[in-house]
Write a protein that holds these residues in place. Structure first.
Motif, PDB file in Angstrom:
ATOM      1  N   LYS A   1       0.832  -1.200   0.000  1.00 44.21           N
ATOM      2  CA  LYS A   1       0.000   0.000   0.000  1.00 44.21           C
ATOM      3  C   LYS A   1       0.874   1.261   0.000  1.00 44.21           C
ATOM      4  N   ASP A   2       0.252   2.418  -0.126  1.00 39.72           N
ATOM      5  CA  ASP A   2       0.927   3.718  -0.046  1.00 39.72           C
ATOM      6  C   ASP A   2       2.077   3.857  -1.052  1.00 39.72           C
ATOM      7  N   ARG A   3       1.887   3.332  -2.248  1.00 41.23           N
ATOM      8  CA  ARG A   3       2.871   3.422  -3.333  1.00 41.23           C
ATOM      9  C   ARG A   3       4.181   2.715  -3.014  1.00 41.23           C
ATOM     10  N   GLN A   4       4.160   1.846  -2.032  1.00 41.93           N
ATOM     11  CA  GLN A   4       5.385   1.141  -1.637  1.00 41.93           C
ATOM     12  C   GLN A   4       5.512  -0.193  -2.361  1.00 41.93           C
ATOM     13  N   VAL A   5       6.750  -0.513  -2.720  1.00 39.02           N
ATOM     14  CA  VAL A   5       7.071  -1.773  -3.386  1.00 39.02           C
ATOM     15  C   VAL A   5       8.221  -2.433  -2.636  1.00 39.02           C
ATOM     16  N   SER A   6       8.040  -3.693  -2.314  1.00 38.28           N
ATOM     17  CA  SER A   6       9.095  -4.486  -1.686  1.00 38.28           C
ATOM     18  C   SER A   6       9.776  -5.295  -2.777  1.00 38.28           C
ATOM     19  N   ILE A   7      11.082  -5.130  -2.906  1.00 41.60           N
ATOM     20  CA  ILE A   7      11.824  -5.786  -3.979  1.00 41.60           C
ATOM     21  C   ILE A   7      13.062  -6.460  -3.395  1.00 41.60           C
ATOM     22  N   GLY A   8      13.342  -7.675  -3.850  1.00 37.31           N
ATOM     23  CA  GLY A   8      14.489  -8.365  -3.288  1.00 37.31           C
ATOM     24  C   GLY A   8      15.018  -9.470  -4.179  1.00 37.31           C
ATOM     25  N   LEU A   9      16.219  -9.914  -3.859  1.00 35.43           N
ATOM     26  CA  LEU A   9      16.871 -11.022  -4.555  1.00 35.43           C
ATOM     27  C   LEU A   9      17.276 -12.054  -3.510  1.00 35.43           C
ATOM     28  N   VAL A  10      16.919 -13.307  -3.769  1.00 36.77           N
ATOM     29  CA  VAL A  10      17.242 -14.412  -2.862  1.00 36.77           C
ATOM     30  C   VAL A  10      18.259 -15.307  -3.563  1.00 36.77           C
ATOM     31  N   ILE A  11      19.408 -15.535  -2.917  1.00 37.24           N
ATOM     32  CA  ILE A  11      20.492 -16.312  -3.519  1.00 37.24           C
ATOM     33  C   ILE A  11      20.827 -17.485  -2.607  1.00 37.24           C
ATOM     34  N   ALA A  12      20.762 -18.692  -3.143  1.00 33.91           N
ATOM     35  CA  ALA A  12      21.105 -19.879  -2.355  1.00 33.91           C
ATOM     36  C   ALA A  12      22.565 -19.798  -1.919  1.00 33.91           C
ATOM     37  N   LEU A  13      22.826 -20.139  -0.667  1.00 34.56           N
ATOM     38  CA  LEU A  13      24.180 -20.013  -0.134  1.00 34.56           C
ATOM     39  C   LEU A  13      25.060 -21.228  -0.425  1.00 34.56           C
ATOM     40  N   ASN A  14      24.568 -22.135  -1.264  1.00 38.72           N
ATOM     41  CA  ASN A  14      25.462 -23.213  -1.702  1.00 38.72           C
ATOM     42  C   ASN A  14      26.114 -22.861  -3.038  1.00 38.72           C
ATOM     43  N   TYR A  15      26.212 -21.566  -3.337  1.00 37.75           N
ATOM     44  CA  TYR A  15      26.882 -21.160  -4.577  1.00 37.75           C
ATOM     45  C   TYR A  15      28.362 -21.527  -4.503  1.00 37.75           C
ATOM     46  N   GLN A  16      28.951 -21.758  -5.665  1.00 35.39           N
ATOM     47  CA  GLN A  16      30.310 -22.298  -5.732  1.00 35.39           C
ATOM     48  C   GLN A  16      31.393 -21.229  -5.854  1.00 35.39           C
ATOM     49  N   ASN A  17      31.095 -20.156  -6.560  1.00 35.90           N
ATOM     50  CA  ASN A  17      32.111 -19.153  -6.889  1.00 35.90           C
ATOM     51  C   ASN A  17      32.370 -18.228  -5.701  1.00 35.90           C
ATOM     52  N   PRO A  18      33.554 -18.265  -5.101  1.00 42.44           N
ATOM     53  CA  PRO A  18      33.827 -17.412  -3.950  1.00 42.44           C
ATOM     54  C   PRO A  18      33.866 -15.931  -4.276  1.00 42.44           C
TER      55      PRO A  18
END
Length: 424
Positions: free
Chosen positions: A133-150
């Motif tokens: 509401k109130d012109r608000q937008v929730s935006i996010g990125l979820v990244i699995a923590l078993n990624y390989q590249n350090p």
């Protein structure tokens, strides 16, 4: 909700952090102890020193959220995963902003979920956009923590994500209100530990009831709390056992919902396209009734490859319009800790960062942390040393999970410290 609870006689102690589990002589849990307050960095007592207090009860229910400090100790001490042959938990890091956007672009109630980009095909993750509401937008990125590249930097991946044409056009002309980050459980059905221990039980995300494809766990956490309350009532009024809580869980819609979604997350161990194929087959054709259960891969910290197997990732500089540097985002999180207190982020072996993490993994803690808590800075001889900026901590728990040597232990800081979210 707190006011309503207190009207019913519930005592709430905001600003006090539970720092230890209390046991009786028979190793039964009898409560929790809050940490001492008013201790300086060097361990000496300040004028404001106050001893922690012991909060004891007939039953102790732990609801600390994902990777709860005390819950993890309880799970380990009583071997609660082994008791039901549960697999290890696997996690993801969610990075999120709340924006206020132009009214002409705002669609209250609209939901967008994406999968993949800007991540590579070996890294599981996706985004969400929720119009509030109130012109608000929730935006996010979820990244699995078993990624390989350090060299992967979740914070920078999120900044990059906002420059996608579909997201850029939504956010342009808008204003960021708040920033935050938190880990979430992705192990699902096969990672649920036995939730009952001598003297109490574990509820909510501390046990890991998140529905991964929905990126949703509030409903299951609340329901588990309700079932634990019913079990606790029967224990206190009828003298039964908290084991009935586990029975209640298995007979509830929580169990059915998570069982149907059990193969979604591990399907992506095979990569993005095979994961889409397997999860799509399970969801749309078999409706969660495949005759097998997939297993998770390596624990997240073991999934990290040594740096020599990868090339560094060059991320674009923040433009100050859609993408921002870490200090700017931290300011928006309202995070705050008393500076003169012992660091709540502790190294089990202080030599590992310089002897192992930096030379072998290129110092991944300086990248997986979304708050720049960990930095390698040169000493007077030009030798890089790990510096811990504990006051920046967002309490996301990524470091406790992703460190390749499991050398970082997240402990509770002085009560009241941490991010000051208001619209997250």
């Amino acid at each position: 909700m707190g006011v309503k609870a207190e009207e019913l006689g519930v005592e709430i102690y905001p600003g006090f952090a539970a720092g230890e589990v209390l046991y009786d002589s028979n190793d039964n849990v009898v409560g929790v102890g809050t940490n001492d307050m008013g201790i300086s960095k060097d361990g000496s007592k300040k004028e404001t020193f106050q001893h922690g207090v012991e909060l004891k009860g007939k039953l102790t229910l732990l609801a600390e959220g994902c990777r709860g400090s005390l819950s993890e100790k309880i799970i380990s001490k009583y071997n609660l995963r082994g008791k039901v042959q549960a697999q290890h938990q696997t996690y993801a890091l969610g990075i999120k902003e709340v924006w206020e956007i132009d009214e002409s672009k705002h669609e209250p109630g609209a939901v967008l979920h994406t999968l993949g980009w800007p991540l590579d095909h070996k890294t599981y993750g996706g985004s969400f956009v929720y119009h509030m509401k109130d012109r608000q937008v929730s935006i996010g990125l979820v990244i699995a923590l078993n990624y390989q590249n350090p060299y992967l930097n979740p914070y920078e991946e999120f900044q990059k994500f906002k420059h996608h044409p579909a997201i850029k056009s939504l956010l342009e002309g808008g204003t960021v209100i708040q920033y935050g980050a938190r880990t979430l459980n992705e192990g699902g059905f096969q990672s649920i530990p036995y939730p009952v221990f001598p003297g109490g039980a574990i509820v909510g995300c501390s046990a890991g009831f998140l529905n991964v494809p929905k990126i949703k766990g509030t409903h299951t956490a609340m329901k588990s709390g309700m079932l634990a309350a019913e079990a606790a009532f029967s224990v206190l009024s009828e003298g039964s056992s908290m084991v009935v809580y586990y029975d209640f869980l298995r007979k509830s819609w929580i169990w059915e919902e998570l069982k149907k979604a059990r193969n979604y997350r591990p399907a992506f161990e095979f990569g993005l396209l095979p994961g889409l194929a397997i999860s799509g087959l399970e969801h749309y054709i078999f409706k969660g009734r495949l005759p097998f259960t997939l297993k998770h891969g390596k624990p997240d910290h073991k999934a990290t490859n040594v740096a020599k197997l990868h090339t560094p990732i060059e991320y674009p500089r923040a433009d100050g319009i859609l993408s921002f540097d870490v200090p700017t985002s931290l300011h928006r999180s309202n995070t705050n800790h008393e500076h003169d207190q012992p660091a709540h982020l502790q190294l089990r072996d202080p030599t590992i960062p310089e002897l192992v993490n930096l030379p072998e993994y290129a110092g991944p803690e300086s990248r997986y942390c979304p708050a720049r808590v960990y930095e390698y800075v040169p000493d007077e001889n030009g030798v890089l040393k790990l510096q811990i900026n504990a006051q920046n901590c967002l309490h996301c728990k990524a470091c406790d999970i992703k460190d390749p040597q499991q050398n970082i232990e997240w402990t509770v800081p002085e009560g009241g410290g941490g991010p000051g979210y208001s619209v997250m």
